[in-house]
Design a protein around this motif. Structure first.
Motif, PDB file in Angstrom:
ATOM      1  N   VAL A   1      42.429  41.582  33.501  1.00  0.00           N
ATOM      2  CA  VAL A   1      42.814  42.566  32.494  1.00  0.00           C
ATOM      3  C   VAL A   1      44.043  43.298  33.021  1.00  0.00           C
ATOM      4  O   VAL A   1      44.002  43.899  34.092  1.00  0.00           O
ATOM      5  CB  VAL A   1      41.680  43.566  32.200  1.00  0.00           C
ATOM      6  N   GLY A   2      45.146  43.220  32.274  1.00  0.00           N
ATOM      7  CA  GLY A   2      46.392  43.828  32.736  1.00  0.00           C
ATOM      8  C   GLY A   2      46.886  43.146  33.994  1.00  0.00           C
ATOM      9  O   GLY A   2      47.096  41.935  34.033  1.00  0.00           O
ATOM     10  N   ASP A   3      47.034  43.918  35.060  1.00  0.00           N
ATOM     11  CA  ASP A   3      47.483  43.378  36.346  1.00  0.00           C
ATOM     12  C   ASP A   3      46.347  43.302  37.366  1.00  0.00           C
ATOM     13  O   ASP A   3      46.590  43.217  38.567  1.00  0.00           O
ATOM     14  CB  ASP A   3      48.612  44.243  36.916  1.00  0.00           C
ATOM     15  N   THR A   4      45.093  43.354  36.878  1.00  0.00           N
ATOM     16  CA  THR A   4      43.941  43.409  37.776  1.00  0.00           C
ATOM     17  C   THR A   4      43.086  42.150  37.673  1.00  0.00           C
ATOM     18  O   THR A   4      42.220  42.054  36.786  1.00  0.00           O
ATOM     19  CB  THR A   4      43.073  44.652  37.468  1.00  0.00           C
ATOM     20  N   PRO A   5      43.336  41.178  38.543  1.00  0.00           N
ATOM     21  CA  PRO A   5      42.442  40.014  38.568  1.00  0.00           C
ATOM     22  C   PRO A   5      41.161  40.341  39.331  1.00  0.00           C
ATOM     23  O   PRO A   5      41.156  41.201  40.216  1.00  0.00           O
ATOM     24  CB  PRO A   5      43.264  38.949  39.309  1.00  0.00           C
ATOM     25  N   GLU A   6      40.082  39.690  38.955  1.00  0.00           N
ATOM     26  CA  GLU A   6      38.840  39.861  39.692  1.00  0.00           C
ATOM     27  C   GLU A   6      38.988  39.288  41.104  1.00  0.00           C
ATOM     28  O   GLU A   6      39.794  38.379  41.330  1.00  0.00           O
ATOM     29  CB  GLU A   6      37.691  39.185  38.953  1.00  0.00           C
ATOM     30  N   PRO A   7      38.235  39.813  42.086  1.00  0.00           N
ATOM     31  CA  PRO A   7      38.395  39.384  43.476  1.00  0.00           C
ATOM     32  C   PRO A   7      38.299  37.876  43.679  1.00  0.00           C
ATOM     33  O   PRO A   7      39.011  37.312  44.506  1.00  0.00           O
ATOM     34  CB  PRO A   7      37.263  40.124  44.199  1.00  0.00           C
ATOM     35  N   PHE A   8      37.423  37.202  42.920  1.00  0.00           N
ATOM     36  CA  PHE A   8      37.249  35.767  43.128  1.00  0.00           C
ATOM     37  C   PHE A   8      38.491  34.976  42.726  1.00  0.00           C
ATOM     38  O   PHE A   8      38.621  33.788  43.063  1.00  0.00           O
ATOM     39  CB  PHE A   8      36.027  35.245  42.369  1.00  0.00           C
ATOM     40  N   MET A   9      39.446  35.626  42.028  1.00  0.00           N
ATOM     41  CA  MET A   9      40.665  34.938  41.615  1.00  0.00           C
ATOM     42  C   MET A   9      41.649  34.762  42.769  1.00  0.00           C
ATOM     43  O   MET A   9      42.672  34.093  42.625  1.00  0.00           O
ATOM     44  CB  MET A   9      41.331  35.713  40.486  1.00  0.00           C
ATOM     45  N   GLY A  10      41.369  35.390  43.915  1.00  0.00           N
ATOM     46  CA  GLY A  10      42.179  35.169  45.105  1.00  0.00           C
ATOM     47  C   GLY A  10      43.613  35.628  44.998  1.00  0.00           C
ATOM     48  O   GLY A  10      44.533  34.933  45.441  1.00  0.00           O
ATOM     49  N   GLY A  11      43.844  36.815  44.422  1.00  0.00           N
ATOM     50  CA  GLY A  11      45.197  37.347  44.337  1.00  0.00           C
ATOM     51  C   GLY A  11      46.072  36.645  43.312  1.00  0.00           C
ATOM     52  O   GLY A  11      47.302  36.576  43.472  1.00  0.00           O
ATOM     53  N   THR A  12      45.479  36.123  42.261  1.00  0.00           N
ATOM     54  CA  THR A  12      46.227  35.440  41.209  1.00  0.00           C
ATOM     55  C   THR A  12      47.296  36.344  40.610  1.00  0.00           C
ATOM     56  O   THR A  12      47.043  37.513  40.316  1.00  0.00           O
ATOM     57  CB  THR A  12      45.262  34.982  40.092  1.00  0.00           C
ATOM     58  N   ASP A  13      48.494  35.816  40.423  1.00  0.00           N
ATOM     59  CA  ASP A  13      49.587  36.545  39.790  1.00  0.00           C
ATOM     60  C   ASP A  13      49.384  36.522  38.276  1.00  0.00           C
ATOM     61  O   ASP A  13      49.355  35.442  37.667  1.00  0.00           O
ATOM     62  CB  ASP A  13      50.915  35.888  40.160  1.00  0.00           C
ATOM     63  N   PRO A  14      49.243  37.693  37.636  1.00  0.00           N
ATOM     64  CA  PRO A  14      49.000  37.705  36.189  1.00  0.00           C
ATOM     65  C   PRO A  14      50.208  37.261  35.362  1.00  0.00           C
ATOM     66  O   PRO A  14      50.042  36.850  34.215  1.00  0.00           O
ATOM     67  CB  PRO A  14      48.675  39.175  35.892  1.00  0.00           C
ATOM     68  N   ALA A  15      51.415  37.353  35.920  1.00  0.00           N
ATOM     69  CA  ALA A  15      52.618  37.075  35.132  1.00  0.00           C
ATOM     70  C   ALA A  15      52.617  35.680  34.507  1.00  0.00           C
ATOM     71  O   ALA A  15      52.891  35.537  33.307  1.00  0.00           O
ATOM     72  CB  ALA A  15      53.860  37.290  35.990  1.00  0.00           C
ATOM     73  N   PRO A  16      52.323  34.608  35.264  1.00  0.00           N
ATOM     74  CA  PRO A  16      52.301  33.281  34.633  1.00  0.00           C
ATOM     75  C   PRO A  16      51.242  33.159  33.540  1.00  0.00           C
ATOM     76  O   PRO A  16      51.446  32.450  32.552  1.00  0.00           O
ATOM     77  CB  PRO A  16      51.990  32.343  35.802  1.00  0.00           C
ATOM     78  N   LEU A  17      50.107  33.853  33.711  1.00  0.00           N
ATOM     79  CA  LEU A  17      49.066  33.800  32.677  1.00  0.00           C
ATOM     80  C   LEU A  17      49.567  34.430  31.383  1.00  0.00           C
ATOM     81  O   LEU A  17      49.307  33.920  30.286  1.00  0.00           O
ATOM     82  CB  LEU A  17      47.808  34.523  33.170  1.00  0.00           C
ATOM     83  N   ARG A  18      50.293  35.560  31.527  1.00  0.00           N
ATOM     84  CA  ARG A  18      50.847  36.197  30.330  1.00  0.00           C
ATOM     85  C   ARG A  18      51.899  35.310  29.672  1.00  0.00           C
ATOM     86  O   ARG A  18      51.944  35.180  28.441  1.00  0.00           O
ATOM     87  CB  ARG A  18      51.456  37.557  30.689  1.00  0.00           C
ATOM     88  N   SER A  19      52.752  34.704  30.481  1.00  0.00           N
ATOM     89  CA  SER A  19      53.847  33.903  29.926  1.00  0.00           C
ATOM     90  C   SER A  19      53.336  32.672  29.191  1.00  0.00           C
ATOM     91  O   SER A  19      53.959  32.214  28.228  1.00  0.00           O
ATOM     92  CB  SER A  19      54.816  33.500  31.035  1.00  0.00           C
ATOM     93  N   MET A  20      52.208  32.126  29.625  1.00  0.00           N
ATOM     94  CA  MET A  20      51.659  30.936  28.966  1.00  0.00           C
ATOM     95  C   MET A  20      50.636  31.288  27.885  1.00  0.00           C
ATOM     96  O   MET A  20      50.028  30.408  27.284  1.00  0.00           O
ATOM     97  CB  MET A  20      51.014  30.003  29.989  1.00  0.00           C
ATOM     98  N   ASP A  21      50.446  32.606  27.647  1.00  0.00           N
ATOM     99  CA  ASP A  21      49.503  33.063  26.615  1.00  0.00           C
ATOM    100  C   ASP A  21      48.090  32.569  26.909  1.00  0.00           C
ATOM    101  O   ASP A  21      47.378  32.087  26.033  1.00  0.00           O
ATOM    102  CB  ASP A  21      49.963  32.569  25.236  1.00  0.00           C
TER     103      ASP A  21
END
Length: 258
Positions: A186-206
């Motif tokens: 949610v926003g720029d906060t990935p859950e811990p199990f995501m291992g520091g995932t960068d949210p930017a690519p997720l937003r760009s790919m919708d």
């Protein structure tokens, strides 16, 4: 890391106070206390809160053990337990060996799920029916879920496109189930199990794996997913519960279940 007792109590009560309908726990050894006792305790702390597994891994328990545990949870919570069930993560085999259980191929894991659910229905009897959520992806898992599940979530990786997820929902063979959307960012906060995932690519790919931080934008996106794919059950990580609560308050009783 497992929380201490006071932290767990506070977390459960806060989730209930924020208006969420259901408290879910994963089935990963070492992440938190064992789901069943923790959820049973949560149900006594928040009598109006539903609880559930998200999701039990079928290789960790024999079908009879799983059915007994799920039915016991349904009885102890007076019908407020939801059984989330799946075949396990792709890298689950090492955990299975550590727990002393046999490693079995995916097809046999689906057979274990079918057997566990059949035994659960026998234990529930005519007066109970524990809601069943299945995490699925492939055609065999989808076919089983279409036959026995009440709730379906699609176990896809974060790089799967929106069009693919919408296609899975629209093409699912039983449109009478409830579709659940798991949102680990949610926003720029990935859950811990995501291992520091960068949210930017997720937003760009919708991607369906992310929702906006802004409540108005999040509400618009939730309604879009309901219209496009029929999602009515949204699973939000505990780390985003506070930030997402205005969305829950706005959509309570209309779309967002969790």
């Amino acid at each position: 890391m497992e929380p201490d007792l006071g932290t767990w109590r506070d977390r459960v009560r806060r989730i209930a106070d924020l208006g969420y309908s259901t408290l879910l726990m994963p089935d990963v050894p070492g992440w938190q206390p064992s789901p069943a006792p923790a959820l049973a305790m949560a149900s006594t702390l928040a009598p109006n809160l539903r609880v559930g597994s998200w999701v039990y891994a079928s290789p960790f328990r024999t079908p009879s053990m799983l059915a007994w545990e799920a039915h016991s949870m349904t009885e102890l919570t007076e019908g407020r337990f939801e059984l989330g069930l799946g075949t396990g993560r792709p890298d689950i085999d090492d955990d299975v060996r550590t727990m002393g259980m046999p490693v079995v191929p995916p097809g046999q894991r689906l057979a274990q799920i079918r057997e566990a659910v059949a035994r659960l229905r026998e234990l529930d009897g005519p007066d109970r029916s524990t809601p069943l959520a299945l995490a699925v992806r492939g055609p065999k898992a989808q076919a089983l879920a279409a036959e026995i599940a009440d709730i379906v979530t699609f176990a896809v990786t974060q790089d799967v496109t929106r069009a693919e997820v919408v296609g899975l929902a629209r093409g699912f063979p039983n449109q009478n189930v409830e579709f659940a959307c798991h949102v680990p960012v949610v926003g720029d906060t990935p859950e811990p199990f995501m291992g520091g995932t960068d949210p930017a690519p997720l937003r760009s790919m919708d991607s369906m794996a992310i929702l906006p931080q802004d409540p108005a934008a999040a509400i618009e996106e939730v309604l879009r997913r309901q219209e496009e794919a029929g999602f009515s059950y949204f699973v939000i990580g505990g780390g985003s519960a506070e930030a997402f609560s205005p969305v829950v308050a706005e959509l309570a009783g209309t779309v967002v279940r969790d």
